[in-house]
Design an enzyme around this catalytic site. Structure first.
Site, PDB file in Angstrom:
ATOM      1  N   ASP A 193       7.165  55.164 -67.250  1.00  0.00           N
ATOM      2  CA  ASP A 193       6.216  55.695 -68.238  1.00  0.00           C
ATOM      3  C   ASP A 193       5.213  54.634 -68.683  1.00  0.00           C
ATOM      4  O   ASP A 193       4.014  54.882 -68.759  1.00  0.00           O
ATOM      5  CB  ASP A 193       6.962  56.179 -69.491  1.00  0.00           C
ATOM      6  CG  ASP A 193       7.417  57.608 -69.333  1.00  0.00           C
ATOM      7  OD1 ASP A 193       7.007  58.258 -68.357  1.00  0.00           O
ATOM      8  OD2 ASP A 193       8.196  58.068 -70.194  1.00  0.00           O
ATOM      9  N   GLY A 233      13.221  49.802 -73.276  1.00  0.00           N
ATOM     10  CA  GLY A 233      14.548  49.213 -73.430  1.00  0.00           C
ATOM     11  C   GLY A 233      14.618  47.808 -72.843  1.00  0.00           C
ATOM     12  O   GLY A 233      13.913  47.484 -71.891  1.00  0.00           O
ATOM     13  N   LYS A 266      10.056  47.074 -64.844  1.00  0.00           N
ATOM     14  CA  LYS A 266      11.283  46.781 -65.603  1.00  0.00           C
ATOM     15  C   LYS A 266      12.094  48.035 -65.848  1.00  0.00           C
ATOM     16  O   LYS A 266      11.510  49.085 -66.087  1.00  0.00           O
ATOM     17  CB  LYS A 266      10.865  46.177 -66.958  1.00  0.00           C
ATOM     18  CG  LYS A 266      11.955  46.037 -67.956  1.00  0.00           C
ATOM     19  CD  LYS A 266      11.685  46.726 -69.298  1.00  0.00           C
ATOM     20  CE  LYS A 266      11.745  48.220 -69.235  1.00  0.00           C
ATOM     21  NZ  LYS A 266      11.812  48.906 -70.535  1.00  0.00           N
ATOM     22  N   THR A 267      13.366  47.985 -65.781  1.00  0.00           N
ATOM     23  CA  THR A 267      14.339  48.921 -66.355  1.00  0.00           C
ATOM     24  C   THR A 267      15.689  48.709 -65.703  1.00  0.00           C
ATOM     25  O   THR A 267      15.779  48.625 -64.464  1.00  0.00           O
ATOM     26  CB  THR A 267      13.976  50.420 -66.268  1.00  0.00           C
ATOM     27  OG1 THR A 267      15.082  51.162 -66.789  1.00  0.00           O
ATOM     28  CG2 THR A 267      13.666  50.959 -64.888  1.00  0.00           C
ATOM     29  N   ARG A 287       9.161  51.333 -78.288  1.00  0.00           N
ATOM     30  CA  ARG A 287       8.930  52.500 -77.435  1.00  0.00           C
ATOM     31  C   ARG A 287       7.658  53.281 -77.785  1.00  0.00           C
ATOM     32  O   ARG A 287       7.481  54.409 -77.329  1.00  0.00           O
ATOM     33  CB  ARG A 287      10.153  53.428 -77.488  1.00  0.00           C
ATOM     34  CG  ARG A 287      11.412  52.853 -76.838  1.00  0.00           C
ATOM     35  CD  ARG A 287      12.407  53.928 -76.497  1.00  0.00           C
ATOM     36  NE  ARG A 287      13.643  53.400 -75.924  1.00  0.00           N
ATOM     37  CZ  ARG A 287      13.824  53.128 -74.636  1.00  0.00           C
ATOM     38  NH1 ARG A 287      12.849  53.331 -73.780  1.00  0.00           N
ATOM     39  NH2 ARG A 287      14.971  52.653 -74.206  1.00  0.00           N
ATOM     40  N   ASP A 310      17.811  50.846 -65.536  1.00  0.00           N
ATOM     41  CA  ASP A 310      18.211  52.121 -64.918  1.00  0.00           C
ATOM     42  C   ASP A 310      17.953  52.153 -63.409  1.00  0.00           C
ATOM     43  O   ASP A 310      18.507  52.982 -62.702  1.00  0.00           O
ATOM     44  CB  ASP A 310      17.446  53.291 -65.566  1.00  0.00           C
ATOM     45  CG  ASP A 310      17.908  53.546 -66.988  1.00  0.00           C
ATOM     46  OD1 ASP A 310      18.764  52.779 -67.488  1.00  0.00           O
ATOM     47  OD2 ASP A 310      17.422  54.498 -67.618  1.00  0.00           O
TER      48      ASP A 310
END
Ligand code: FBP
Length: 552
Positions: free
Chosen positions: A176, A81, A202-203, A145, A205
């Site tokens: 992941d 993402g 990165k993320t 992804r 979230d």
């Protein structure tokens, strides 16, 4: 292409590097630290990564650069993402490469990991890269992804690198993708391909963090963007005094985003999935908890409020997870066709009633009909319920409405309950990176090149001491295997980077917990306003409250 005034101004912004990387590449040396061990399951992880396990943590410092001279050809991949700042990782990497030797080359593999498998790439030059400096998005090369996880894929990736003479690949991704980066690094080392692999965290979230990685990039900007919007809604709510706003925010698994937004905006309610799981709360208990706040505020004449709901909440509710598992079972294989052929919702309902256990049926019954239908009708290609599509903000507001209606009949609730619903997710993933993310990302990319230059592989680019001004940030690298443990995935034991959930004994949650009872009843809203890119450092350069509290 027409440029906005902010875009033009941001092109000129010079991201701040950690002090130790500011003297020019020729003045960066390596300090080798202790050998590392994985956070758990050491023997198993060591056996799976014989070539890359147990390496030392390293830190960069001012000193003579002793890396061997060579022309570097590097490939970069954006994975998963979008997260604000991704462009700056690429820019930092490119600038470090070119500052070292203008003959160095940076390849960008397009549309995520699939790019290296299809040999779909572009070669960066100044003119191209300058259009993306300090801007949001991943459109510089696109993302995707696809997972790089099989030996066949690794073989193809090695072929692609060999064809172009690429000797290092930088993978920018979440837990992941970086797990896969470690496995790829091990494969490349074991097969003597001469290709290094470096990861970058990165993320939005915020769930890729641990004792080494203080935060993943993008979390700062995304939560600032959502908090601006939530603050605006709070002010609207406090002005009109007629709506309860139910706001879902992204965060596929962990509730870091919701918690950070709550710390910034002080809403009446913020659910935290990890707490719901720890207390084994039922849907009905959660709804009662929200209804109590609505009720208490109504008793004080305030028929308005704001509730933040993390995207992943329902998966933390134990009874709901059981229900989802039973539904997946109920519609496995050809039974989906049988179900779909039933002519009416009543007929479908009877089918469901027959197939679920009485316990799950009880949970199913309390769901609003719209959600019930969503569970059965919107399914992924494998026939599974798409939990992320569940409109939990509507689910809880509908359940609260029912509770309040009952209380009204009993004379316990005399207020009004009118609702509005929002989902903030994509709004924040491609925002112009805040100064923090612009600086952090550029540093991660620059630093990734330093790791490559010194020959490291299977490392995550690490920039720490982030709660302090950039000058004091510490740049270095950490073997990815150090962050790994063994977890059960799809029926198999796999080495993975441990996902960071909200810690209920951590300072951010404790701060929230200490204040939330007051926030639930009073109007204690705070209005963070828009991200500021220019102005005093205490307004423009500060990072998240989560990080500030964790590093107190
Ligand atoms: P990453 O973990 O890849 O960074 O993505 C996180 C996220 O933004 C989640 O918050 C959200 O649930 C998900 O991506 C949405 O994914 P998609 O872009 O595929 O709709």
């Amino acid at each position: 292409m027409k440029l906005s005034p902010l875009q033009i101004a941001r092109y000129k912004y010079q991201p701040k590097l950690p002090g130790m990387l500011r003297n020019g590449i020729a003045e960066i040396s390596v300090k080798v630290g202790e050998k590392t061990q994985s956070v758990a399951d050491q023997e198993k992880i060591a056996a799976l990564f014989p070539n890359t396990y147990g390496k030392e943590e390293i830190t960069f410092q001012k000193g003579e650069n002793t890396s061997p001279a060579k022309v570097h050809k590097v490939g970069v991949i954006l994975s998963g993402g979008q997260a604000p700042g991704g462009h700056n990782v690429v820019c930092g990497l490119y600038d470090a490469l070119k500052a070292t030797n203008k003959d160095n080359v940076l390849y960008g593999f397009k549309n995520g990991p699939i790019g290296i498998l299809k040999d779909d790439y572009l070669v960066f030059d100044d003119e191209y890269i300058d259009q993306f400096r300090n801007t949001g998005g991943f459109d510089i090369i696109g993302s995707g992804r696809t997972k790089l996880e099989t030996e066949e894929q690794f073989e193809v990736a090695a072929e692609t690198c060999k064809k172009h003479g690429i000797t290092a690949v930088v993978i920018i991704g979440g837990d992941d993708s970086n797990t896969n980066a470690a496995v790829l690094a091990e494969y490349f080392a074991a097969h003597n391909t001469g290709v290094q692999v470096i990861g970058c965290p990165k993320t939005i979230d915020g769930d890729l963090k641990n004792e080494d990685i203080e935060c993943s990039f993008g979390f700062d900007t995304a939560t600032k963007t959502y908090s601006e919007l939530i603050g605006n809604i709070e002010r609207d709510s406090n002005s009109a005094k007629k709506y309860w706003h139910f706001i879902k925010v992204m965060g596929r698994s962990a509730s870091h985003v919701a918690l950070e937004c709550a710390l910034k905006t002080q809403p009446n309610i913020c659910l935290v999935g990890e707490e719901v799981a720890a207390k084994k709360m039922s849907l009905a208990q959660i709804a009662e908890y929200i209804a109590d706040s609505v009720n208490a505020r109504a008793d004080r004449g305030m028929n308005f409020g704001v509730a933040i709901i993390p995207e992943g909440i329902v998966e933390f509710v134990p009874e709901f997870s059981v229900l989802i598992a039973e539904i997946n079972e109920l519609l496995a294989g050809s039974k989906t066709e049988e179900f779909n052929a039933l002519p009416t919702w009543d007929a479908k309902y009877a089918f469901i009633e027959k197939g679920l256990t009485p316990e799950s049926m009880k949970v199913f019954e309390i769901l609003p009909q719209g959600i019930q239908q969503q569970l059965f009708l919107e399914r992924d290609p494998h026939g599974n319920v798409q939990v992320s599509l569940i409109e939990s903000e509507k689910l809880f507001s509908a359940m609260v409405k029912d509770i309040l209606a009952k209380r009204k009949k009993e004379g316990k609730f005399n207020g009004k309950f009118a609702t509005q619903h929002h989902f903030f997710g994509y709004e924040g993933r491609c925002a112009f990176p805040s100064n923090f993310d612009a600086d952090y990302c550029y540093s991660l990319g620059y630093n990734a090149f330093m790791l490559i230059q010194y020959g490291y592989t299977g490392y995550l680019s690490k920039v720490s001491n982030l709660a302090k001004p950039a000058e004091q940030w510490v740049a270095g690298g950490m073997p990815i295997t150090k962050m790994m443990n063994i977890e059960r995935r799809n029926g198999q034991d796999k080495p993975v980077i441990r996902k960071a959930l909200v810690e209920l004994d951590g300072k951010p949650f404790k701060y929230f917990e200490a204040n939330r009872e007051q926030w639930a009843v009073e109007t204690a809203f705070t209005y963070p306003g828009a991200i500021q890119y220019y102005g005093p450092a205490e307004v423009c350069d500060i990072t998240t409250m989560t990080l500030a509290l964790e590093k107190e």
